[in-house]
Design a protein around this motif. Structure first.
Motif, PDB file in Angstrom:
ATOM      1  N   ILE A 113     -49.778   2.227   4.129  1.00 52.35           N
ATOM      2  CA  ILE A 113     -49.993   3.318   5.086  1.00 52.35           C
ATOM      3  C   ILE A 113     -50.312   4.620   4.344  1.00 52.35           C
ATOM      4  O   ILE A 113     -51.207   5.374   4.739  1.00 52.35           O
ATOM      5  CB  ILE A 113     -48.760   3.485   5.992  1.00 52.35           C
ATOM      6  CG1 ILE A 113     -48.536   2.213   6.827  1.00 52.35           C
ATOM      7  CG2 ILE A 113     -48.915   4.707   6.900  1.00 52.35           C
ATOM      8  CD1 ILE A 113     -47.258   2.212   7.640  1.00 52.35           C
ATOM      9  N   HIS A 114     -49.595   4.875   3.251  1.00 51.62           N
ATOM     10  CA  HIS A 114     -49.841   6.101   2.472  1.00 51.62           C
ATOM     11  C   HIS A 114     -51.263   6.124   1.909  1.00 51.62           C
ATOM     12  O   HIS A 114     -51.944   7.162   1.962  1.00 51.62           O
ATOM     13  CB  HIS A 114     -48.830   6.191   1.333  1.00 51.62           C
ATOM     14  CG  HIS A 114     -49.067   7.337   0.398  1.00 51.62           C
ATOM     15  ND1 HIS A 114     -48.773   8.640   0.738  1.00 51.62           N
ATOM     16  CD2 HIS A 114     -49.580   7.375  -0.863  1.00 51.62           C
ATOM     17  CE1 HIS A 114     -49.085   9.437  -0.268  1.00 51.62           C
ATOM     18  NE2 HIS A 114     -49.574   8.704  -1.250  1.00 51.62           N
ATOM     19  N   LYS A 115     -51.708   4.992   1.395  1.00 49.57           N
ATOM     20  CA  LYS A 115     -53.055   4.914   0.819  1.00 49.57           C
ATOM     21  C   LYS A 115     -54.125   5.172   1.877  1.00 49.57           C
ATOM     22  O   LYS A 115     -55.153   5.806   1.604  1.00 49.57           O
ATOM     23  CB  LYS A 115     -53.267   3.546   0.171  1.00 49.57           C
ATOM     24  CG  LYS A 115     -54.595   3.397  -0.546  1.00 49.57           C
ATOM     25  CD  LYS A 115     -54.706   2.033  -1.204  1.00 49.57           C
ATOM     26  CE  LYS A 115     -56.050   1.880  -1.914  1.00 49.57           C
ATOM     27  NZ  LYS A 115     -56.164   0.538  -2.567  1.00 49.57           N
ATOM     28  N   GLN A 116     -53.882   4.700   3.089  1.00 48.06           N
ATOM     29  CA  GLN A 116     -54.845   4.886   4.173  1.00 48.06           C
ATOM     30  C   GLN A 116     -54.906   6.357   4.606  1.00 48.06           C
ATOM     31  O   GLN A 116     -55.940   6.843   5.054  1.00 48.06           O
ATOM     32  CB  GLN A 116     -54.472   4.007   5.358  1.00 48.06           C
ATOM     33  CG  GLN A 116     -55.524   3.962   6.448  1.00 48.06           C
ATOM     34  CD  GLN A 116     -56.802   3.269   6.004  1.00 48.06           C
ATOM     35  OE1 GLN A 116     -56.755   2.395   5.130  1.00 48.06           O
ATOM     36  NE2 GLN A 116     -57.932   3.664   6.589  1.00 48.06           N
ATOM     37  N   ARG A 162     -49.759   2.584  16.704  1.00 45.92           N
ATOM     38  CA  ARG A 162     -50.084   2.865  15.304  1.00 45.92           C
ATOM     39  C   ARG A 162     -48.805   3.264  14.579  1.00 45.92           C
ATOM     40  O   ARG A 162     -47.980   4.003  15.114  1.00 45.92           O
ATOM     41  CB  ARG A 162     -51.132   3.982  15.195  1.00 45.92           C
ATOM     42  CG  ARG A 162     -52.506   3.574  15.734  1.00 45.92           C
ATOM     43  CD  ARG A 162     -53.521   4.700  15.626  1.00 45.92           C
ATOM     44  NE  ARG A 162     -54.831   4.248  16.067  1.00 45.92           N
ATOM     45  CZ  ARG A 162     -55.738   3.667  15.281  1.00 45.92           C
ATOM     46  NH1 ARG A 162     -55.445   3.486  13.977  1.00 45.92           N
ATOM     47  NH2 ARG A 162     -56.896   3.266  15.747  1.00 45.92           N
ATOM     48  N   TYR A 163     -48.684   2.771  13.338  1.00 44.79           N
ATOM     49  CA  TYR A 163     -47.456   2.969  12.578  1.00 44.79           C
ATOM     50  C   TYR A 163     -47.710   3.895  11.387  1.00 44.79           C
ATOM     51  O   TYR A 163     -48.665   3.707  10.623  1.00 44.79           O
ATOM     52  CB  TYR A 163     -46.914   1.624  12.110  1.00 44.79           C
ATOM     53  CG  TYR A 163     -46.545   0.722  13.258  1.00 44.79           C
ATOM     54  CD1 TYR A 163     -45.275   0.782  13.824  1.00 44.79           C
ATOM     55  CD2 TYR A 163     -47.478  -0.162  13.800  1.00 44.79           C
ATOM     56  CE1 TYR A 163     -44.934  -0.024  14.910  1.00 44.79           C
ATOM     57  CE2 TYR A 163     -47.147  -0.970  14.882  1.00 44.79           C
ATOM     58  CZ  TYR A 163     -45.879  -0.898  15.428  1.00 44.79           C
ATOM     59  OH  TYR A 163     -45.550  -1.692  16.495  1.00 44.79           O
ATOM     60  N   GLY A 164     -46.829   4.907  11.265  1.00 50.60           N
ATOM     61  CA  GLY A 164     -46.933   5.865  10.175  1.00 50.60           C
ATOM     62  C   GLY A 164     -45.630   5.960   9.397  1.00 50.60           C
ATOM     63  O   GLY A 164     -44.685   5.205   9.648  1.00 50.60           O
ATOM     64  N   LEU A 165     -45.578   6.896   8.450  1.00 49.32           N
ATOM     65  CA  LEU A 165     -44.421   7.072   7.589  1.00 49.32           C
ATOM     66  C   LEU A 165     -43.493   8.150   8.135  1.00 49.32           C
ATOM     67  O   LEU A 165     -43.914   9.284   8.342  1.00 49.32           O
ATOM     68  CB  LEU A 165     -44.857   7.469   6.180  1.00 49.32           C
ATOM     69  CG  LEU A 165     -45.777   6.520   5.413  1.00 49.32           C
ATOM     70  CD1 LEU A 165     -46.125   7.117   4.055  1.00 49.32           C
ATOM     71  CD2 LEU A 165     -45.128   5.155   5.235  1.00 49.32           C
TER      72      LEU A 165
END
Length: 351
Positions: free
Chosen positions: A39-42, A88-91
């Motif tokens: 997720i971070h890379k995206q 949608r999934y985030g940090l």
């Protein structure tokens, strides 16, 4: 008869404990899959299909991934938002600590170590630890050897442990450097007993160039430790001898040992420092059941049981620390509690 609501509340509390292990194992799974890194890379929240396409498995069951992410969102490690009718999934902020864990393996190493099948095995025999005279740890009873012998025989597990210790003490080392400058500036030499890889000692050496810094540990640990030009490395047994210095540093060492062994270590330390100005700096936990930080208290009570099972050591209250110092012939000590971390700094004066 008890109020029905009280009974239901009590049952709910018990059920919460029943599945307490799930948080740790789900967290381990998230680290193994690299979910935070994907997720971070995206750079933005991902749908289940986008996330599943980048998980390093031959195929991903989308329904299972959905259920895993639902749990992680409930843990408040990840976020979920709906855009155009699709989740949608985030940090969430804590998950950011899991990003690029392969570069800073410490946090992951702690999780992997705690959930390792061998290291968790003694917990299944917790009741057995109440029997016997304490001469043999539960780890020895279950795995057939002491944890130190096990580490020497399984270097990959030893490396895992050392990586976790580097992470666990890095923040605390910065506190030592910033808040205890007067102590370090007032001495010329320092020996870090059980200094592991030497990473923390390297930071101290750079912060105080006048110091002659040495790490002292078991031969297999010293042999695998990286070379820091500012730090000398000496192998040996702290129960038999500790190299001489103005100050001895015991960072997260004494809680691994029972009272008898701690007294012996402290006596060796006393023999190694000068009568004028000699000091033993102990970075370790001081249990305070009245602490304003209940999450830290729970952590310390958990690690206390961990020590009881695996090493024969313990986390100590101030009264228990005082008893050790008296038995080792230390006339005075000073405890400084460090806010928001589980360790305190104890300045113990041998003379």
């Amino acid at each position: 008869m008890e109020n029905q609501k009280e009974v239901q509340a009590a049952e709910a509390k018990i059920w919460n404990f029943v599945y307490g292990f799930a948080d740790t194992l789900v967290l381990r799974c998230a680290i193994e899959l690299g979910i935070a890194d994907i997720i971070h890379k995206q750079g933005e929240p991902l749908t289940l299909s986008e996330l599943g396409a980048q998980i390093p498995l031959k195929s991903v069951n989308t329904d299972h991934l959905h259920r895993l992410m639902r749990y992680l969102v409930h843990m408040k490690l990840f976020t979920k938002e709906t855009l155009d009718g699709e989740a949608r999934y985030g940090l969430a902020p804590p998950a950011k600590l899991l990003v690029k864990w392969w570069e800073d393996k410490g946090l992951a190493s702690i999780i992997f170590g705690i959930t390792d099948k061998d290291f968790i095995a003694p917990w299944h025999h917790l009741k057995d630890s109440l029997a016997g005279d304490g001469e043999e740890t539960t780890f020895e009873k279950v795995l057939g050897k002491s944890i130190s012998t096990y580490m020497a025989d399984h270097l990959e597990k030893s490396m895992l442990f050392n990586e976790s210790m580097v992470h666990d003490t890095r923040l605390f080392t910065s506190v030592l450097i910033q808040d205890f400058k007067d102590v370090f500036q007032g001495i010329k030499s320092l020996v870090d007993v059980g200094g592991g890889s030497g990473t923390d000692m390297g930071a101290i050496a750079k912060a105080f160039p006048h110091l002659k810094c040495t790490i002292y540990g078991l031969p297999h640990v010293i042999a695998d430790s990286p070379d820091y030009p500012e730090v000398d490395r000496i192998s040996g047994d702290m129960f038999k001898h500790i190299p001489s210095a103005d100050a001895i540093l015991l960072k997260c060492i004494l809680h691994y040992w029972g009272d008898g062994q701690c007294i012996e270590i402290l006596k060796r330390c006393k023999e190694s420092v000068p009568r004028e100005g000699g000091i033993v700096i102990i970075a370790d936990a001081v249990v305070d059941l009245e602490s304003k930080h209940p999450y830290l208290t729970k952590t310390l009570l958990s690690t206390d049981l961990d020590m009881m099972l695996n090493t024969g050591g313990k986390e100590r209250t101030e009264a228990e620390w005082k008893k050790l110092f008296n038995a080792a012939g230390f006339p005075a000590y000073k405890i400084t509690h460090v806010a928001d971390v589980e360790y305190s700094v104890i300045e113990a004066y041998p003379y």
